[in-house]
Motif scaffolding. Structure first.
Motif, PDB file in Angstrom:
ATOM      1  N   ARG A 379      84.399 -50.411  79.396  1.00 52.72           N
ATOM      2  CA  ARG A 379      84.176 -49.672  80.683  1.00 52.72           C
ATOM      3  C   ARG A 379      84.005 -51.166  81.732  1.00 52.72           C
ATOM      4  N   GLU A 380      83.561 -52.192  81.329  1.00 51.09           N
ATOM      5  CA  GLU A 380      83.524 -53.352  82.281  1.00 51.09           C
ATOM      6  C   GLU A 380      85.042 -53.716  82.611  1.00 51.09           C
ATOM      7  N   LEU A 381      85.878 -53.597  81.637  1.00 54.14           N
ATOM      8  CA  LEU A 381      87.369 -53.811  81.805  1.00 54.14           C
ATOM      9  C   LEU A 381      87.924 -52.945  82.880  1.00 54.14           C
ATOM     10  N   LEU A 382      87.582 -51.527  82.578  1.00 53.76           N
ATOM     11  CA  LEU A 382      88.281 -50.418  83.500  1.00 53.76           C
ATOM     12  C   LEU A 382      87.626 -50.884  85.010  1.00 53.76           C
ATOM     13  N   ARG A 383      86.366 -51.086  85.240  1.00 55.19           N
ATOM     14  CA  ARG A 383      85.826 -51.524  86.368  1.00 55.19           C
ATOM     15  C   ARG A 383      86.794 -52.540  87.161  1.00 55.19           C
ATOM     16  N   LEU A 384      86.998 -53.778  86.391  1.00 57.48           N
ATOM     17  CA  LEU A 384      87.999 -54.887  86.721  1.00 57.48           C
ATOM     18  C   LEU A 384      89.284 -54.298  87.039  1.00 57.48           C
ATOM     19  N   ARG A 385      89.887 -53.498  86.443  1.00 55.24           N
ATOM     20  CA  ARG A 385      91.055 -53.035  86.897  1.00 55.24           C
ATOM     21  C   ARG A 385      91.153 -52.207  88.407  1.00 55.24           C
ATOM     22  N   TYR A 386      89.905 -51.588  88.556  1.00 52.28           N
ATOM     23  CA  TYR A 386      89.933 -50.953  89.842  1.00 52.28           C
ATOM     24  C   TYR A 386      89.656 -52.156  90.955  1.00 52.28           C
ATOM     25  N   ARG A 387      88.966 -53.064  90.808  1.00 46.16           N
ATOM     26  CA  ARG A 387      88.497 -53.956  91.782  1.00 46.16           C
ATOM     27  C   ARG A 387      89.689 -54.930  92.031  1.00 46.16           C
ATOM     28  N   ARG A 388      90.571 -55.043  91.046  1.00 46.51           N
ATOM     29  CA  ARG A 388      91.968 -55.772  91.171  1.00 46.51           C
ATOM     30  C   ARG A 388      92.903 -55.093  92.336  1.00 46.51           C
ATOM     31  N   LEU A 389      92.572 -53.831  92.514  1.00 46.57           N
ATOM     32  CA  LEU A 389      93.505 -53.064  93.276  1.00 46.57           C
ATOM     33  C   LEU A 389      92.833 -53.128  94.708  1.00 46.57           C
ATOM     34  N   GLY A 390      91.617 -53.528  94.900  1.00 49.44           N
ATOM     35  CA  GLY A 390      90.849 -53.431  95.981  1.00 49.44           C
ATOM     36  C   GLY A 390      89.846 -52.230  96.110  1.00 49.44           C
ATOM     37  N   VAL A 391      89.635 -51.953  94.793  1.00 52.59           N
ATOM     38  CA  VAL A 391      88.564 -50.427  94.914  1.00 52.59           C
ATOM     39  C   VAL A 391      87.289 -50.958  94.490  1.00 52.59           C
ATOM     40  N   PRO A 392      86.283 -50.837  95.450  1.00 52.05           N
ATOM     41  CA  PRO A 392      84.918 -51.224  94.822  1.00 52.05           C
ATOM     42  C   PRO A 392      84.170 -50.186  93.767  1.00 52.05           C
ATOM     43  N   VAL A 393      83.595 -50.639  92.758  1.00 52.53           N
ATOM     44  CA  VAL A 393      82.857 -49.664  91.879  1.00 52.53           C
ATOM     45  C   VAL A 393      81.748 -50.268  91.802  1.00 52.53           C
ATOM     46  N   ALA A 394      80.706 -49.320  91.989  1.00 55.35           N
ATOM     47  CA  ALA A 394      79.222 -49.693  91.810  1.00 55.35           C
ATOM     48  C   ALA A 394      78.655 -48.628  90.867  1.00 55.35           C
ATOM     49  N   GLU A 395      77.954 -49.301  89.870  1.00 54.94           N
ATOM     50  CA  GLU A 395      77.351 -48.484  88.713  1.00 54.94           C
ATOM     51  C   GLU A 395      75.957 -47.842  89.024  1.00 54.94           C
ATOM     52  N   TRP A 396      75.661 -46.705  89.275  1.00 55.50           N
ATOM     53  CA  TRP A 396      74.609 -46.158  89.603  1.00 55.50           C
ATOM     54  C   TRP A 396      73.849 -45.627  88.331  1.00 55.50           C
ATOM     55  N   ARG A 397      72.551 -46.163  88.004  1.00 56.63           N
ATOM     56  CA  ARG A 397      71.836 -45.484  86.915  1.00 56.63           C
ATOM     57  C   ARG A 397      70.783 -44.687  87.409  1.00 56.63           C
ATOM     58  N   ARG A 398      70.395 -43.750  86.476  1.00 56.31           N
ATOM     59  CA  ARG A 398      69.515 -42.684  86.812  1.00 56.31           C
ATOM     60  C   ARG A 398      68.326 -43.194  87.718  1.00 56.31           C
ATOM     61  N   SER A 399      67.376 -44.160  87.075  1.00 54.11           N
ATOM     62  CA  SER A 399      66.527 -44.699  87.619  1.00 54.11           C
ATOM     63  C   SER A 399      66.475 -45.216  88.900  1.00 54.11           C
TER      64      SER A 399
END
Length: 422
Positions: A379-399
């Motif tokens: 999952r961290e690798l997938l986030r890195l792929r998006y960020r390399r394309l200039g797409v911000p990814v923020a992980e939101w946890r329930r709490s």
């Protein structure tokens, strides 16, 4: 009502038959006399009719917020005498009550008023009013069952937090709003000064700067415009536990974002991309807010094997220069690929990841611990792929509250834009 035989009736009938057979076999009439009360009881109740009961259901208000309580009012009318009546208000999943069952004894023509306090535990559209009736005669030999459908429409809107700041779009639309455009024009926010040209308005002249320079200069300003915001809900898959699901978090976040963006005079649309494609074209105003809430209430996970691409989304649903905020757990490969396609088409994309990690039980063995670590690394690798394309990814946890996650998206957009340009 449907009538059923109780075990007591079976026992009484067995005793009466056994006494009669014993009297015939032994030629002793007194044996039949012993079971005569059971026989008379069976003859008495065999012609009894089902009790006639009517129930009316009303709710105190048709719209509530998730987590609130409402009162359901039941009116019971007995056209005939009912010795034992058990009444149960049947509630769909998402609604709950502490005491939904009542035991009653009613005279002929009697009316009884009952109230049930219902907790609205999950957003959605519900039909409230299914009442289960279970009655029995005075001797308990027959039971009567019936379900009365008196459904009243109830809409439970998702609960969300108030947001102070939002993710600002890269481009704006040529309509008045609360966002400061990057291009200079007629507005309030100061942008720059330039030399006076023929056709410039006199009120645009910066007299102080002109006095210092010795020639006329005018002030350029940023116009206040709006933007098109698309809330993209990935409804291919979800994870769930007793406290809720990833879809619940996505709907609550979408409701909060839509309310805040609309209050800033932006146009907001919704796309539910999953087993069934649902969309609402961008619009503004109070009417659009109601339409978005109604669309979110219909959001659900629909199982499908079909592979969908971004081309199936109607063009007018995703206007050019619109900001697309994806609310997704990043679980299904189809939803993941569509986000890559949207970025490749040049859309301003930001991903709010509904973390599925909090819905997964902690590992119990070493093998499970290793598998969990590998899954998190993927999952961290997938986030890195998006960020390399200039797409911000923020992980939101329930709490966690939503506002800091939006701030993280804003910071990532600044960093991602620089990294993408370079």
């Amino acid at each position: 009502m449907t009538r059923a035989v109780s075990p007591k009736l079976v026992a009484y009938a067995t005793l009466a038959a056994a006494g009669l057979l014993a009297a015939i076999a032994a030629r002793r009439p007194e044996l039949a006399a012993i079971t005569l009360p059971f026989t008379l009881l069976l003859v008495t109740v065999v012609h009894e009719r089902a009790p006639a009961v009517d129930v009316a259901v009303a709710i105190d208000r048709p719209r509530v917020i998730e987590g609130e309580r409402l009162r359901v009012h039941l009116t019971v009318d007995a056209r005939e005498r009912v010795d034992q009546l058990e009444l149960t208000l049947r509630l769909p999943p998402g609604l709950a009550a502490d005491e939904p069952t009542f035991a009653l004894a009613l005279r002929a023509g009697e009316r009884r008023e009952l109230d049930v306090e219902v907790r609205c535990e999950r957003w959605g559209v519900y039909g409230v009013g299914d009442v289960g009736l279970r009655a029995s005669d005075r001797f308990g030999l027959f039971t009567y069952r019936q379900v009365i459908a008196r459904r009243a429409a109830l809409r439970v809107y998702p609960r969300h937090e108030t947001l102070r700041r939002l993710v600002a779009p890269t481009e704006t639309q040529p309509y008045a709003g609360n966002l400061v455009a990057r291009r200079a024009g007629t507005g309030i926010e100061f942008a720059d000064i330039r030399t006076f040209q023929t056709g410039d308005q006199l009120r645009a002249i910066n007299w102080r700067a002109s006095a210092r320079r010795g020639s006329l200069v005018v002030s350029e300003r940023h116009p206040e415009q709006n933007s098109d915001v698309i809330l993209f809900l990935d409804t291919f898959a979800e994870l769930r536990d007793r406290a809720g699901s990833s879809l619940d978090l996505a709907v609550r976040a979408a409701s909060a974002l839509a309310t805040r963006y609309l209050s800033d005079k932006n146009r907001v649309g919704v796309v539910g991309f999953g087993g069934i494609l649902r969309w609402l074209q961008p619009g503004g105003g109070l009417r659009q807010q109601y339409q978005i809430v109604e669309a979110l209430l219909q959001t659900d996970i629909v199982f499908s094997y079909a592979w969908k691409e971004a081309s199936v989304i109607p063009r007018r649903t995703l206007p050019p220069n619109s900001l697309v905020i994806a609310l997704t757990p990043l679980l299904d490969a189809r939803g993941i690929q569509v986000l890559f396609d949207l970025r490749a088409r040049g859309y301003d994309l930001a991903i709010l990841e509904i973390s599925p990690a909090v819905f997964v039980a902690p590992p119990r063995t070493d093998a499970q611990a290793v598998a969990r670590r590998l899954w998190l690394l993927e999952r961290e690798l997938l986030r890195l792929r998006y960020r390399r394309l200039g797409v911000p990814v923020a992980e939101w946890r329930r709490s966690a509250p939503l506002q800091p996650i939006l701030e993280e998206v804003t910071r990532s957009r600044r960093f991602g834009a620089i990294a993408h340009v370079s």
